[in-house]
Design an enzyme around this catalytic site. Structure first.
Site, PDB file in Angstrom:
ATOM      1  CB  THR A   8      -0.937  -0.033   1.227  1.00  0.00           C
ATOM      2  OG1 THR A   8      -1.808  -1.155   1.059  1.00  0.00           O
ATOM      3  CG2 THR A   8      -1.752   1.221   1.366  1.00  0.00           C
TER       4      THR A   8
ATOM      5  CB  SER B 247       2.498  -7.990   0.867  1.00  0.00           C
ATOM      6  OG  SER B 247       1.580  -7.835   1.909  1.00  0.00           O
TER       7      SER B 247
ATOM      8  CB  THR C 174       0.682  -3.918   6.315  1.00  0.00           C
ATOM      9  OG1 THR C 174      -0.610  -3.785   5.733  1.00  0.00           O
ATOM     10  CG2 THR C 174       1.405  -2.585   6.298  1.00  0.00           C
ATOM     11  CG  ASP C 175      -2.649  -7.576   3.236  1.00  0.00           C
ATOM     12  OD1 ASP C 175      -2.917  -6.656   4.034  1.00  0.00           O
ATOM     13  OD2 ASP C 175      -3.349  -7.832   2.237  1.00  0.00           O
TER      14      ASP C 175
HETATM   15  N1  ASP Z   1      -2.767  -5.358   0.652  1.00  0.00           N
HETATM   16  C1  ASP Z   1      -1.670  -4.468   0.984  1.00  0.00           C
HETATM   17  C2  ASP Z   1      -0.396  -5.264   0.915  1.00  0.00           C
HETATM   18  O1  ASP Z   1      -0.144  -6.015   1.807  1.00  0.00           O
HETATM   19  C3  ASP Z   1      -1.880  -3.910   2.335  1.00  0.00           C
HETATM   20  C4  ASP Z   1      -0.812  -2.981   2.812  1.00  0.00           C
HETATM   21  O2  ASP Z   1       0.273  -2.883   2.287  1.00  0.00           O
HETATM   22  O3  ASP Z   1      -1.094  -2.302   3.816  1.00  0.00           O
HETATM   23  O4  ASP Z   1       0.343  -5.143  -0.036  1.00  0.00           O
END
Ligand code: ASP
Length: 358
Positions: A22, A71, A104-105
């Site tokens: 993100t 991710s 963050t995932d």
């Molecule tokens: N879906 C995103 C990822 O993990 C969420 C994030 O980065 O906060 O790439």
């Protein structure tokens, strides 16, 4: 992928490895729908350019795009590439610290992976590896990516006696060991640090620091990074009301090599799984159990005696325990090839038994 810099290779610098997420996301309607976006669209060089003017004087930056993904689609091949790039940078005298921009995932999986494969090297090389990300895409008002990246750069480049070399994470003004990440909130700006014992960036709390030192004193040897294609196949199975034997039995005709059981409470599983799990273990499938509760530790022989060969996961969450089991199976295979009679349980216990930072 590419490396961006306008300095010579021998100039001391901080290396920023871009993985996507993100922090590199774009929302088509940033004002009206900031949470409707696509991750992994902006290059890491552009993320660095956004904050370049406020980077502390004298800190040179080099960025390298390793991947640009959401991710949730992280693969084991991505981890192999990242681990090898981090190792190479830790051994490069010109690299003074490493920052990784990541979704963050699954930052939780990457955090444990880097601690287990590069934690000792980072410590002995006195360099900090800092994972960071964002919960808001890069082009929405109040995007948290630039301040997280700046904090990560500051942490990676500040004098070492403030905090030893090691593998850490920074988000929302807080830092923790990367192995303590666990995304426990869908939207909060500190989502991956929700359960992590953390310290304020720039103001390191002494009890946190002594916890870091205890972990580092215990972590004696990095585990090998599995080559792409050599990662053992490990699945997470969650026990729940109404669990069926078929959920386990289904896998017994596959080439799966391990199960992480996300059990209820202390990490127990439904009695309906006893018989197929016995069969799985007889087939040589490795078994580790953890808790689906989201906090607390799973302890050996608590509340009942463990089945012979089944490991409790300590404070490892299910996603972390899965990476730990994969690394342990791979490490045991490499050790056996080298004539050392170590088991996957020996390697798994090293990660599960790391001291907890409270
Ligand atoms: N879906 C995103 C990822 O993990 C969420 C994030 O980065 O906060 O790439």
């Amino acid at each position: 992928m590419s490396s961006k810099s306008n300095i010579s290779a021998n100039t001391p610098h901080i290396l920023i490895l871009g993985m996507g997420g993100t922090i590199a996301g774009l929302a088509p309607n940033p004002e009206d729908s900031p949470l409707q976006y696509e991750a992994g669209l902006v290059g890491v060089d552009a993320l660095v350019a956004q904050i370049q003017s406020v980077v502390p004087v004298g800190v040179n930056l080099v960025s390298r795009q390793l991947a640009n993904i959401n991710s949730r689609n992280l693969t084991e091949a991505h981890l192999t590439n990242l681990g090898l790039a981090v190792k190479e940078a830790l051994l490069d005298a010109a690299v003074k610290g490493i920052v990784i921009t990541h979704g963050t995932d699954t930052i939780e999986e990457t955090g444990l992976f880097l601690q287990a494969t590069c934690g000792k090297l980072a410590h002995t090389q006195s360099k900090r590896v800092i994972l960071t990300g964002a919960m808001l895409p890069s082009n929405v008002p109040g995007a948290d990516g630039p301040s997280n990246l700046l904090d990560a750069l500051r942490w990676a480049s500040t004098p070492i006696d403030n905090c030893p070399g090691g593998v850490y994470a920074v988000m929302d003004g807080r830092g923790c060991m990367a192995m303590d990440l666990a995304k426990r909130h869908a939207t909060a700006l500190n989502a991956p640090l929700q359960n992590a014992p953390s310290s304020s960036v720039g103001l390191i709390n002494p009890s946190w620091l002594s916890g870091v030192k205890a972990v580092q004193a215990t972590w004696n040897e990095d585990l090998p990074i599995p080559q792409e294609g050599e990662w053992p196949w490990v699945e997470i199975l969650t026990s729940h009301a109404g669990a069926r034997p078929e959920t386990v039995a289904h896998w017994l005709s596959s080439a799966v090599q391990g199960f992480v059981l996300a059990g209820s409470g202390h990490g127990g599983f439904h009695d309906g799984w006893i018989e197929p799990l016995d069969r799985a273990m007889l087939q040589g499938i490795a078994l580790a159990r953890t808790t689906r509760t989201g906090a607390g530790a799973t302890l050996r022989n608590i509340p009942e005696l463990d089945k012979l060969g089944c490991c409790a996961s300590g404070s490892l969450t299910a996603p972390r325990a899965r990476i730990a089991l994969q690394l342990a199976l791979n490490a045991a295979k490499q050790a056996n090839k080298a004539g050392k009679p170590l088991t996957w349980q020996d390697f798994f216990a090293r990660m599960a038994d790391l001291p907890e930072i409270k």
